[in-house]
Design a protein around this motif. Sequence first.
Motif, PDB file in Angstrom:
ATOM      1  N   GLY A  51      34.957  37.924  47.399  1.00 63.07           N
ATOM      2  CA  GLY A  51      33.976  38.137  46.338  1.00 63.07           C
ATOM      3  C   GLY A  51      32.555  38.220  46.864  1.00 63.07           C
ATOM      4  N   GLY A  53      32.282  41.135  49.451  1.00 62.99           N
ATOM      5  CA  GLY A  53      32.413  42.414  48.757  1.00 62.99           C
ATOM      6  C   GLY A  53      31.140  42.777  48.016  1.00 62.99           C
ATOM      7  N   SER A 100      37.071  44.312  41.761  1.00 64.89           N
ATOM      8  CA  SER A 100      37.241  42.994  42.377  1.00 64.89           C
ATOM      9  C   SER A 100      38.233  42.135  41.602  1.00 64.89           C
ATOM     10  N   LEU A 107      31.167  36.963  42.926  1.00 65.12           N
ATOM     11  CA  LEU A 107      30.499  38.268  42.893  1.00 65.12           C
ATOM     12  C   LEU A 107      29.017  38.091  42.585  1.00 65.12           C
TER      13      LEU A 107
END
Lengths: 354, 322
Positions: free
Chosen positions: A173, A176, A211, A254
């Motif tokens: 997370g 990314g 995700s 995220l």
Amino acid sequence: MSGFKSLSRAMFLGFLRDRGALFFTVLFPLMFLVVFGGVFGGQTTSKVTVVQVGPAPVLERAMAHGGGELAKVLRVERSDDLDGSVRKVKKGDADAVVQQQGNTLAVRFSAADQVKSGTVQGLMNSIVQASNQAASGKPPVYSLTSQRVEDESMTAIQFFTPSLLGWALASAGVFGASQTLVNWRTKGILRRLRLSPVPIPTVFGARVAVSLVVAMVQLALFLGVAQLPFFGLQLRDAWWMAIPLVLSGVLAFLAIGMVIGAWAKTQETAQTVTQAVVLPMAFLGGSFFPLDASPTWMRTLSYIFPLRYLNEGMLNVMGRGLGPASALPQIAILLGVAVVGALVAARLFRWDSA
Amino acid sequence: MEIPGSTRGRVFRGGPVPSVRIMAHTISVHGLRKRYGRVRAVDDVAFEVGSGEFFGILGPNGAGKTTLLEIIEGLREADEGEVSLLGLSPWPRNHALLPRIGVQLQASSFFERLTAREQLRTFGSLYGVPGQKADAMLEEVGLTDKADVRVEKLSGGQAQRLSIACALVHDPELVFLDEPTAALDPQARRNLWDVLRRINTEGRTVVLTTHYMDEAEALCDRVAIMDAGRILRLDPPAALVRGLDAPTRISVAAGTLAPAEARALPGADDAADDGVSLVISTRDPSAVVAALSAKDALTGVRIQGATLEDVFLDLTGREYRA
Ligand SMILES: Nc1ncnc2c1ncn2[C@@H]1O[C@H](COP(=O)(O)OP(=O)(O)OP(=O)(O)O)[C@@H](O)[C@H]1O
Ligand SMILES: [Mg+2]
């Protein structure tokens, strides 16, 4: 909306074709699970092995009557070679050598592994006591029942499955999101998208959707592998609460990644900072060892890491067998982190690198 | 209002010749300034572009073309001045305007690891363009045989063509192209010229920047010559050249004549041999050609009238180095 669909598709294809990302988000954590699950794997570590040299009726009778319970913790090998068996114990290949000489059960053990040697002596002692009691022909006066505070099947795999999954989700997370954001900005994809009519929440929504899907795949893979007979994960009733936990955890990670990506100017900076966040979080968030067994300062520190809440929540519902409602506080905290992170990232957001 | 020189462009396209056009201003720019530290990237620029016009911005590296274009597109904020596109303000990001404009940026940027077709389809879908339309656009820029190649594996020129396709896929009314032919081979360049002429003939307004004088001459209704953040002249290419008292250059193969001998020819103003060709400047080209012909010295002859390069030299006192 078609923009959302096609952007998600484009990003998902981009992810699938990125061998490095695939390896690090999917395979690498699974390898950890296999290694940790194998090394510390549930039943095998607590079992002790004794080598029985010559006939030992006391032990044989105990094994025959003790049934499954005794066999779970004690494995008996037979041998006629005393010296060879003693050598085996010295090397650590067995935990004790047992001989019956008349009415005496002689146990030779190695003190190298204190836990095992203690277990062996305790076991042999209780076998002798039980045999004495049986020989007296009277029913036992006292009896003992004992139970672990965790559920009985709370073995290593029950701990490692959720906590390594938590680590995998956290690194996928945060990495990314931060890498994507910096990459899009430095490569000019953001400014190109800025010229299209697509609303910016749609662009980020598509990335988040990718995700979340990847996280669900990670969850399924982890649970699938850990439930193989070799690892022996047993899911508790409320394990499905892991799904909302994982989703809110991914949102939180995220958001943290977006903050880093919005702030960092270059890919290298983003990578370094991400590592500096994810590694301590994995250690202190309880992904590699149980926090219950850690020093107080560590436990206190762990509260600042969102991963802690994801791990704890998953452990509760998957491993400890608590009810579904037990995960709600953790979900709330993770969603809170996600909201705060998203707000900060939106404040720091830049379309352009210059 | 009459656009001087627009006739020339129409003839080139073989279309009808509307000598009078109603000029709704598609772009209007006033008092635009942008500084980067001490660099005045755009310095008090003002102009208007009419609907359906093909407008060129010509200038050397660092002239401020990209900065100017990006301010007009709404990618950068001007320090001062006003921009209006199709009657709307491009800054801040204006969702009403964006579907109506198409932009090819100087530096192409794509989603990673997608094929050319996937890339164009993704961009198209942001505008609600169906997949077949995107594939047709791919065909138009000559990339059909590269449809399944990942964008990272396209050559520079192919990537450039894909980027142009992304700018045109949704049939914008107004198209901005920043050096669209910079990386293209001569063939691809001609093909792109045809594409651009066609979309312009369909009534779309096109604004492009270029380093190439011939490109500006071949395509543009009007050209703005830009240097150091300022627009020096803004006219149809023919008018720019016509107003110029520049010599004609006649070149023949190097060593055909000694430079001194060439200089002595009737009508010759100057001559120089650069080892590749002997170039004679003259204001009386027929006299020089006749003299060369008499000496049987016309091997590889080329005659070139004044070009935009001369215009640039005339305006800045500097050679044009793109
Ligand atoms: N982001 C930026 N930060 C600082 N200076 C900049 C920036 N962008 C452009 N400049 C400066 O502004 C001036 C104009 O640059 P611009 O990119 O607009 O030129 P250009 O005419 O497009 O050149 P080229 O033909 O090379 O594309 C240059 O001197 C450049 O160094
Ligand atoms: Mg430029």
